[in-house]
Design an enzyme around this catalytic site. Structure first.
Site, PDB file in Angstrom:
ATOM      1  N   GLN A   1      54.273  97.230 -15.454  1.00 36.51           N
ATOM      2  CA  GLN A   1      54.287  97.317 -13.991  1.00 36.51           C
ATOM      3  C   GLN A   1      54.207  95.920 -13.402  1.00 36.51           C
ATOM      4  O   GLN A   1      54.277  95.754 -12.190  1.00 36.51           O
ATOM      5  CB  GLN A   1      53.073  98.125 -13.506  1.00 36.51           C
ATOM      6  CG  GLN A   1      53.056  99.542 -14.002  1.00 36.51           C
ATOM      7  CD  GLN A   1      51.666 100.157 -13.847  1.00 36.51           C
ATOM      8  OE1 GLN A   1      51.310 100.679 -12.794  1.00 36.51           O
ATOM      9  NE2 GLN A   1      50.877 100.111 -14.900  1.00 36.51           N
TER      10      GLN A   1
ATOM     11  N   HIS B   1      58.457  97.669 -11.926  1.00 35.97           N
ATOM     12  CA  HIS B   1      58.291  97.240 -10.527  1.00 35.97           C
ATOM     13  C   HIS B   1      59.080  95.979 -10.197  1.00 35.97           C
ATOM     14  O   HIS B   1      58.817  95.338  -9.177  1.00 35.97           O
ATOM     15  CB  HIS B   1      56.796  97.074 -10.203  1.00 35.97           C
ATOM     16  CG  HIS B   1      56.033  98.368 -10.239  1.00 35.97           C
ATOM     17  ND1 HIS B   1      54.660  98.449 -10.234  1.00 35.97           N
ATOM     18  CD2 HIS B   1      56.478  99.654 -10.282  1.00 35.97           C
ATOM     19  CE1 HIS B   1      54.293  99.726 -10.267  1.00 35.97           C
ATOM     20  NE2 HIS B   1      55.381 100.466 -10.306  1.00 35.97           N
TER      21      HIS B   1
ATOM     22  N   CYS C   1      69.532  90.932  -1.786  1.00 38.15           N
ATOM     23  CA  CYS C   1      69.923  90.906  -0.376  1.00 38.15           C
ATOM     24  C   CYS C   1      69.211  92.055   0.339  1.00 38.15           C
ATOM     25  O   CYS C   1      69.320  93.212  -0.082  1.00 38.15           O
ATOM     26  CB  CYS C   1      71.434  91.061  -0.242  1.00 38.15           C
ATOM     27  SG  CYS C   1      71.942  91.162   1.496  1.00 38.15           S
TER      28      CYS C   1
ATOM     29  N   CYS D   1      70.509  85.475   1.629  1.00 42.37           N
ATOM     30  CA  CYS D   1      71.476  85.952   0.635  1.00 42.37           C
ATOM     31  C   CYS D   1      72.639  84.955   0.544  1.00 42.37           C
ATOM     32  O   CYS D   1      73.206  84.585   1.580  1.00 42.37           O
ATOM     33  CB  CYS D   1      71.985  87.325   1.061  1.00 42.37           C
ATOM     34  SG  CYS D   1      73.362  87.915   0.062  1.00 42.37           S
TER      35      CYS D   1
ATOM     36  N   GLY E   1      45.313  97.686 -19.427  1.00 46.49           N
ATOM     37  CA  GLY E   1      45.091  96.880 -18.221  1.00 46.49           C
ATOM     38  C   GLY E   1      45.704  97.461 -16.963  1.00 46.49           C
ATOM     39  O   GLY E   1      46.135  96.709 -16.088  1.00 46.49           O
ATOM     40  N   THR E   2      45.719  98.785 -16.870  1.00 47.36           N
ATOM     41  CA  THR E   2      46.212  99.400 -15.626  1.00 47.36           C
ATOM     42  C   THR E   2      45.184 100.385 -15.096  1.00 47.36           C
ATOM     43  O   THR E   2      44.532 101.080 -15.871  1.00 47.36           O
ATOM     44  CB  THR E   2      47.577 100.103 -15.830  1.00 47.36           C
ATOM     45  OG1 THR E   2      47.920 100.786 -14.615  1.00 47.36           O
ATOM     46  CG2 THR E   2      47.580 101.096 -16.981  1.00 47.36           C
TER      47      THR E   2
ATOM     48  N   GLU F   1      37.357  98.510 -17.616  1.00 50.49           N
ATOM     49  CA  GLU F   1      36.579  99.509 -16.875  1.00 50.49           C
ATOM     50  C   GLU F   1      37.104 100.900 -17.197  1.00 50.49           C
ATOM     51  O   GLU F   1      38.192 101.040 -17.734  1.00 50.49           O
ATOM     52  CB  GLU F   1      36.747  99.290 -15.372  1.00 50.49           C
ATOM     53  CG  GLU F   1      36.694  97.844 -14.985  1.00 50.49           C
ATOM     54  CD  GLU F   1      35.876  97.590 -13.767  1.00 50.49           C
ATOM     55  OE1 GLU F   1      35.896  98.434 -12.873  1.00 50.49           O
ATOM     56  OE2 GLU F   1      35.215  96.531 -13.745  1.00 50.49           O
TER      57      GLU F   1
HETATM   58  P1  OAD Z   1      45.380  97.229 -10.859  1.00 51.55           P
HETATM   59  O1  OAD Z   1      44.945  95.977 -10.197  1.00 51.55           O
HETATM   60  O2  OAD Z   1      45.369  98.485 -10.063  1.00 51.55           O
HETATM   61  O3  OAD Z   1      44.476  97.476 -12.138  1.00 51.55           O
HETATM   62  C1  OAD Z   1      44.216  96.474 -13.061  1.00 51.55           C
HETATM   63  C2  OAD Z   1      43.357  97.073 -14.150  1.00 51.55           C
HETATM   64  O4  OAD Z   1      43.143  96.077 -15.134  1.00 51.55           O
HETATM   65  C3  OAD Z   1      41.977  97.526 -13.666  1.00 51.55           C
HETATM   66  O5  OAD Z   1      41.780  98.871 -14.080  1.00 51.55           O
HETATM   67  C4  OAD Z   1      41.011  96.572 -14.373  1.00 51.55           C
HETATM   68  O6  OAD Z   1      39.811  97.219 -14.759  1.00 51.55           O
HETATM   69  C5  OAD Z   1      41.807  96.165 -15.587  1.00 51.55           C
HETATM   70  N1  OAD Z   1      41.503  94.845 -16.169  1.00 51.55           N
HETATM   71  C6  OAD Z   1      41.147  93.685 -15.567  1.00 51.55           C
HETATM   72  N2  OAD Z   1      41.044  92.681 -16.457  1.00 51.55           N
HETATM   73  C7  OAD Z   1      41.347  93.224 -17.673  1.00 51.55           C
HETATM   74  C8  OAD Z   1      41.449  92.702 -18.995  1.00 51.55           C
HETATM   75  N3  OAD Z   1      41.203  91.408 -19.261  1.00 51.55           N
HETATM   76  N4  OAD Z   1      41.800  93.565 -19.990  1.00 51.55           N
HETATM   77  C9  OAD Z   1      42.036  94.869 -19.723  1.00 51.55           C
HETATM   78  N5  OAD Z   1      41.966  95.413 -18.508  1.00 51.55           N
HETATM   79  C10 OAD Z   1      41.632  94.609 -17.489  1.00 51.55           C
HETATM   80  O7  OAD Z   1      46.813  96.918 -11.494  1.00 51.55           O
HETATM   81  P2  OAD Z   1      47.961  97.940 -11.919  1.00 51.55           P
HETATM   82  O8  OAD Z   1      47.396  99.174 -12.525  1.00 51.55           O
HETATM   83  O9  OAD Z   1      48.942  97.167 -12.682  1.00 51.55           O
HETATM   84  O10 OAD Z   1      52.418  97.811  -7.474  1.00 51.55           O
HETATM   85  O11 OAD Z   1      48.547  98.303 -10.501  1.00 51.55           O
HETATM   86  C11 OAD Z   1      49.656  99.124 -10.423  1.00 51.55           C
HETATM   87  C12 OAD Z   1      50.505  98.721  -9.260  1.00 51.55           C
HETATM   88  O12 OAD Z   1      49.720  98.718  -8.067  1.00 51.55           O
HETATM   89  C13 OAD Z   1      51.044  97.302  -9.320  1.00 51.55           C
HETATM   90  O13 OAD Z   1      52.203  97.182 -10.104  1.00 51.55           O
HETATM   91  C14 OAD Z   1      51.306  96.999  -7.888  1.00 51.55           C
HETATM   92  C15 OAD Z   1      49.998  97.504  -7.324  1.00 51.55           C
HETATM   93  O14 OAD Z   1      49.950  97.764  -5.980  1.00 51.55           O
HETATM   94  C16 OAD Z   1      53.254  97.400  -6.541  1.00 51.55           C
HETATM   95  O15 OAD Z   1      53.153  96.302  -6.008  1.00 51.55           O
HETATM   96  C17 OAD Z   1      54.323  98.389  -6.244  1.00 51.55           C
END
Ligand code: OAD
Length: 255
Positions: free
Chosen positions: A100, A118, A126, A149, A188-189, A216
């Site tokens: 992502q 993403h 553009c 553009c 890490g999501t 977490e």
């Molecule tokens: P988030 O910021 O929502 O979540 C990041 C996750 O990484 C959290 O659950 C943290 O606990 C975890 N984390 C932090 N440091 C870490 C480490 N060293 N090892 C493992 N885990 C760790 O990010 P995403 O889930 O990627 O979308 O967010 C999804 C989407 O929401 C993004 O792509 C973006 C955002 O809004 C758009 O911009 C469309």
């Protein structure tokens, strides 16, 4: 980090033929890229509806571009970390990586066949949809903000997916296809943003052993077969060591 959990994951990976890893912002945290949610997350400081929606861009393109230009500058100073490096190595033997993240650190690390759900902060499109294919521009700072553009001179936009926008169908298809696997890792999501957040359930329904690696507990923790609560860069390094020292490295995804 639980040694048992890490050993279980390494054993599962050794036995697996098809492995898929979904990554999120936490994977780039150790590189210095801020996450979106959590104590130091970008969405604590900024409102997504002001900066990451088509409406925000329509209302104030200069403000949106200022934010993206700032993030581009920050990311330009970051290098891939151990987590990116391990996944890049795994991708050489067929592990599929779906991300992502828009920072392209997986690409810099050399990950093959990466699916970027993403988009990329280093690509532009553009905003008027004139037919100009998206283009890459890694200049920091950009000479002109907002950029335009090259074909029709109307505003350019970051080639990323904003809230309220659909993902590229070919990326969704590739990600769904990758859910048919033996081991699926969500790393890490926060597992809050769909459709990416739905992939782990999809993989589980298809019979995959599902694993979460996160510092977490998240929305996915209770859904997965194994939740490892520790930094991705430490867990992946240890799993990689165990995976390769306890057996000959094997080729993934080549049945
Ligand atoms: P988030 O910021 O929502 O979540 C990041 C996750 O990484 C959290 O659950 C943290 O606990 C975890 N984390 C932090 N440091 C870490 C480490 N060293 N090892 C493992 N885990 C760790 O990010 P995403 O889930 O990627 O979308 O967010 C999804 C989407 O929401 C993004 O792509 C973006 C955002 O809004 C758009 O911009 C469309």
């Amino acid at each position: 980090m639980s040694a048992d959990a890490v050993a279980t994951l390494a054993a599962r990976l050794r036995a697996a033929l098809r492995v898929t890893v979904l990554t999120g912002a936490g994977v780039s945290r150790a590189s210095g890229v801020p996450t979106f949610r959590g104590a130091e997350g970008l969405w604590r400081q900024f409102r997504p509806e002001d900066l990451a929606t088509p409406e925000a861009f329509h209302r104030d393109p200069a403000l949106v571009w200022e934010w993206y230009a700032w993030r581009r500058e920050m990311i330009a100073a970051c290098r891939p970390n151990t987590a990116h490096d391990v996944l890049a190595r795994w991708s050489e033997t067929g592990c599929r990586v779906v991300t992502q993240n828009v920072d392209d650190l997986h690409l810099t690390a050399g990950t093959r066949n990466l699916v970027r759900l993403h988009g990329s902060i280093w690509e532009l499109a553009c905003a008027n949809g004139c037919g100009q294919p998206r283009w890459r521009d890694e200049r920091v700072p950009l000479p002109e903000v907002p950029p335009v553009c090259p074909r029709c001179s109307s505003l350019a936009r970051p080639a990323v997916v904003w809230f309220g926008e659909g993902l590229a169908p070919e990326d969704v298809e590739a990600a769904m296809h990758a859910c048919t696997c033996d081991v699926f890792l969500a790393v890490g999501t926060s597992s809050l943003v769909y459709p990416a957040a739905g992939l782990v359930g999809e993989a589980r329904r298809g019979g995959a052993f599902t694993v979460e690696i996160n510092t977490e507990r998240t929305a996915a923790s209770a859904q997965v077969d194994l939740a490892i609560q520790a930094p991705a860069e430490a867990v992946l390094l240890r799993v990689d060591e165990l995976r390769t020292t306890n057996s000959e490295p094997r080729t993934l995804n080549r049945t």
